[in-house]
Design a protein around this motif. Structure first.
Motif, PDB file in Angstrom:
ATOM      1  N   SER A  83       0.992  -1.083   0.044  1.00  0.00           N
ATOM      2  CA  SER A  83      -0.024   0.023  -0.097  1.00  0.00           C
ATOM      3  C   SER A  83       0.727   1.130   0.008  1.00  0.00           C
ATOM      4  O   SER A  83       2.089   1.287   0.175  1.00  0.00           O
ATOM      5  CB  SER A  83      -0.930  -0.021   1.193  1.00  0.00           C
ATOM      6  N   GLU A  84       0.316   2.544  -0.270  1.00  0.00           N
ATOM      7  CA  GLU A  84       0.874   3.535  -0.291  1.00  0.00           C
ATOM      8  C   GLU A  84       1.582   3.960   0.948  1.00  0.00           C
ATOM      9  O   GLU A  84       2.759   4.496   1.096  1.00  0.00           O
ATOM     10  CB  GLU A  84       0.319   5.009  -0.813  1.00  0.00           C
ATOM     11  N   LYS A  85       0.715   3.552   2.179  1.00  0.00           N
ATOM     12  CA  LYS A  85       1.354   3.765   3.611  1.00  0.00           C
ATOM     13  C   LYS A  85       2.505   2.821   3.831  1.00  0.00           C
ATOM     14  O   LYS A  85       3.500   3.432   4.268  1.00  0.00           O
ATOM     15  CB  LYS A  85       0.327   3.519   4.497  1.00  0.00           C
ATOM     16  N   GLU A  86       2.718   1.857   3.417  1.00  0.00           N
ATOM     17  CA  GLU A  86       3.515   0.848   3.467  1.00  0.00           C
ATOM     18  C   GLU A  86       4.741   1.113   2.888  1.00  0.00           C
ATOM     19  O   GLU A  86       5.854   1.133   3.286  1.00  0.00           O
ATOM     20  CB  GLU A  86       3.112  -0.686   3.195  1.00  0.00           C
ATOM     21  N   LEU A  87       4.565   1.717   1.471  1.00  0.00           N
ATOM     22  CA  LEU A  87       5.601   1.938   0.712  1.00  0.00           C
ATOM     23  C   LEU A  87       6.360   3.239   1.436  1.00  0.00           C
ATOM     24  O   LEU A  87       7.649   3.471   0.820  1.00  0.00           O
ATOM     25  CB  LEU A  87       5.097   2.396  -0.894  1.00  0.00           C
ATOM     26  N   ASP A  88       5.785   4.081   1.921  1.00  0.00           N
ATOM     27  CA  ASP A  88       6.572   5.322   2.717  1.00  0.00           C
ATOM     28  C   ASP A  88       7.765   4.825   3.548  1.00  0.00           C
ATOM     29  O   ASP A  88       8.852   5.325   3.899  1.00  0.00           O
ATOM     30  CB  ASP A  88       5.684   5.779   3.590  1.00  0.00           C
ATOM     31  N   ASN A  89       7.558   3.515   3.973  1.00  0.00           N
ATOM     32  CA  ASN A  89       8.758   2.681   4.765  1.00  0.00           C
ATOM     33  C   ASN A  89       9.835   1.894   4.048  1.00  0.00           C
ATOM     34  O   ASN A  89      10.646   1.661   4.800  1.00  0.00           O
ATOM     35  CB  ASN A  89       8.131   1.928   5.820  1.00  0.00           C
ATOM     36  N   VAL A  90       9.586   2.013   2.825  1.00  0.00           N
ATOM     37  CA  VAL A  90      10.345   1.038   1.888  1.00  0.00           C
ATOM     38  C   VAL A  90      11.191   1.637   0.887  1.00  0.00           C
ATOM     39  O   VAL A  90      10.730   2.456   0.345  1.00  0.00           O
ATOM     40  CB  VAL A  90       9.599   0.001   1.310  1.00  0.00           C
ATOM     41  N   ARG A  91      12.295   1.305   0.623  1.00  0.00           N
ATOM     42  CA  ARG A  91      12.995   1.803  -0.625  1.00  0.00           C
ATOM     43  C   ARG A  91      13.722   0.635  -1.208  1.00  0.00           C
ATOM     44  O   ARG A  91      14.031  -0.433  -0.640  1.00  0.00           O
ATOM     45  CB  ARG A  91      14.204   2.766  -0.111  1.00  0.00           C
ATOM     46  N   PHE A  92      14.058   0.880  -2.353  1.00  0.00           N
ATOM     47  CA  PHE A  92      14.465  -0.319  -3.621  1.00  0.00           C
ATOM     48  C   PHE A  92      15.718   0.213  -4.025  1.00  0.00           C
ATOM     49  O   PHE A  92      15.903   1.404  -4.523  1.00  0.00           O
ATOM     50  CB  PHE A  92      13.606  -0.646  -4.519  1.00  0.00           C
ATOM     51  N   VAL A  93      16.844  -0.432  -3.965  1.00  0.00           N
ATOM     52  CA  VAL A  93      18.304  -0.087  -4.431  1.00  0.00           C
ATOM     53  C   VAL A  93      18.788  -1.079  -5.325  1.00  0.00           C
ATOM     54  O   VAL A  93      18.702  -2.246  -4.991  1.00  0.00           O
ATOM     55  CB  VAL A  93      19.336   0.118  -3.298  1.00  0.00           C
ATOM     56  N   VAL A  94      19.270  -0.683  -6.405  1.00  0.00           N
ATOM     57  CA  VAL A  94      19.846  -1.584  -7.407  1.00  0.00           C
ATOM     58  C   VAL A  94      21.277  -1.036  -7.617  1.00  0.00           C
ATOM     59  O   VAL A  94      21.543   0.256  -7.986  1.00  0.00           O
ATOM     60  CB  VAL A  94      19.303  -1.446  -8.891  1.00  0.00           C
ATOM     61  N   ILE A  95      22.512  -1.748  -7.545  1.00  0.00           N
ATOM     62  CA  ILE A  95      23.782  -1.510  -7.581  1.00  0.00           C
ATOM     63  C   ILE A  95      24.234  -2.231  -8.554  1.00  0.00           C
ATOM     64  O   ILE A  95      24.114  -3.455  -8.547  1.00  0.00           O
ATOM     65  CB  ILE A  95      24.397  -1.570  -6.371  1.00  0.00           C
ATOM     66  N   SER A  96      24.998  -1.583  -9.745  1.00  0.00           N
ATOM     67  CA  SER A  96      25.700  -2.290 -10.744  1.00  0.00           C
ATOM     68  C   SER A  96      27.028  -2.659 -10.244  1.00  0.00           C
ATOM     69  O   SER A  96      27.939  -2.024  -9.519  1.00  0.00           O
ATOM     70  CB  SER A  96      25.979  -1.455 -11.860  1.00  0.00           C
ATOM     71  N   PHE A  97      27.381  -4.069 -10.653  1.00  0.00           N
ATOM     72  CA  PHE A  97      28.655  -4.619 -10.339  1.00  0.00           C
ATOM     73  C   PHE A  97      29.462  -4.532 -11.603  1.00  0.00           C
ATOM     74  O   PHE A  97      30.486  -5.067 -11.810  1.00  0.00           O
ATOM     75  CB  PHE A  97      28.814  -5.838  -9.666  1.00  0.00           C
ATOM     76  N   ASP A  98      28.982  -4.040 -12.634  1.00  0.00           N
ATOM     77  CA  ASP A  98      29.635  -3.567 -13.920  1.00  0.00           C
ATOM     78  C   ASP A  98      29.686  -2.092 -14.188  1.00  0.00           C
ATOM     79  O   ASP A  98      29.111  -1.813 -15.403  1.00  0.00           O
ATOM     80  CB  ASP A  98      28.803  -4.510 -15.042  1.00  0.00           C
ATOM     81  N   PRO A  99      30.403  -1.237 -13.359  1.00  0.00           N
ATOM     82  CA  PRO A  99      30.119   0.119 -13.602  1.00  0.00           C
ATOM     83  C   PRO A  99      30.717   0.712 -14.824  1.00  0.00           C
ATOM     84  O   PRO A  99      30.489   1.683 -15.349  1.00  0.00           O
ATOM     85  CB  PRO A  99      30.774   0.647 -12.415  1.00  0.00           C
ATOM     86  N   ASN A 100      31.718  -0.168 -15.548  1.00  0.00           N
ATOM     87  CA  ASN A 100      32.537   0.236 -16.730  1.00  0.00           C
ATOM     88  C   ASN A 100      31.458   0.452 -17.703  1.00  0.00           C
ATOM     89  O   ASN A 100      31.525   1.363 -18.688  1.00  0.00           O
ATOM     90  CB  ASN A 100      33.521  -0.736 -17.034  1.00  0.00           C
ATOM     91  N   ARG A 101      30.444  -0.538 -17.826  1.00  0.00           N
ATOM     92  CA  ARG A 101      29.441  -0.424 -19.025  1.00  0.00           C
ATOM     93  C   ARG A 101      28.224   0.399 -18.215  1.00  0.00           C
ATOM     94  O   ARG A 101      27.250   1.108 -19.102  1.00  0.00           O
ATOM     95  CB  ARG A 101      28.703  -1.528 -19.483  1.00  0.00           C
ATOM     96  N   ASP A 102      27.937   0.156 -17.131  1.00  0.00           N
ATOM     97  CA  ASP A 102      26.641   0.733 -16.429  1.00  0.00           C
ATOM     98  C   ASP A 102      26.739   2.228 -15.992  1.00  0.00           C
ATOM     99  O   ASP A 102      26.924   2.240 -14.703  1.00  0.00           O
ATOM    100  CB  ASP A 102      26.052  -0.265 -15.314  1.00  0.00           C
TER     101      ASP A 102
END
Length: 197
Positions: A83-102
């Protein structure tokens, strides 16, 4: 009397086991901060950027043909079921382990193709040192595999890597890992809601 003690011990053991099974990990990952550029090329520190939030984090690379898109999609499915209320507490993080291309621009395109809204998401690219430190902290392995050159002479390669989504609580403690590409969405939702109590 012996029956009572036995029941108390059994109940205590059940509680302990349940807690352990629910969150098998308790590793503080907030002690060191690593510098990255987000999808807008703004420098941020991880995990400081998700301070006081429950975080689902994955390490991917955008040239991945299967696991990484599936992992990202599973994180999106989790987002869609909160829910929108629940999403206030959550974050999504994506980190690349291929930074030369990403680069940040490549990561931004990767997200936009998937209709990801950046209000709750961060896509991060860093230098080799910061990337490797986070990989070590989360025990993520990534090894270049098949490589070839395209018609223009550009090197192309695939990476064999750990398939994982990590759950980090509001205090910066790693609590659980899931197999990212085949993660059970209801299990993740249950764990997130448990941390929101």
């Amino acid at each position: 009397m012996n029956k009572t003690i036995t029941l108390i011990l059994a109940f205590s053991l059940t509680l302990f086991t349940a807690c352990y099974e629910h969150f098998p990990l308790k590793q503080d990952v907030s002690r060191t901060q690593n510098k990255f550029l987000n999808q807008d090329s703004i420098e941020v520190k991880f995990p400081d950027l998700v301070k006081d939030k429950i975080t689902l984090m994955a390490m991917v690379y955008t040239h991945c043909p299967d696991i990484c898109p599936m992992t990202t999609h599973n994180m999106q499915l989790v987002e869609s079921k909160l829910s929108e209320k629940e999403l206030d507490n959550v974050r999504f993080v994506v980190i690349s382990f291929d930074p030369n291309r990403d680069t940040p621009a490549v990561l931004k395109k990767f997200a936009e193709i998937r209709d990801i809204v950046f209000d709750r998401w961060s896509f991060l690219s860093g230098d080799e040192r910061n990337t490797k430190e986070v990989m070590l902290k989360f025990d993520v392995k990534a090894v270049p595999a098949d490589s070839s050159y395209d018609a223009e002479g550009n090197l192309s390669y695939y990476i064999v890597h750990t398939d994982r989504i990590s759950l980090i609580d509001q205090d910066g403690v790693l609590r659980k890992n899931y197999v990212g590409s085949i993660a059970e969405i209801n299990e993740i939702l249950e764990d997130l809601k448990y941390l929101m109590k």
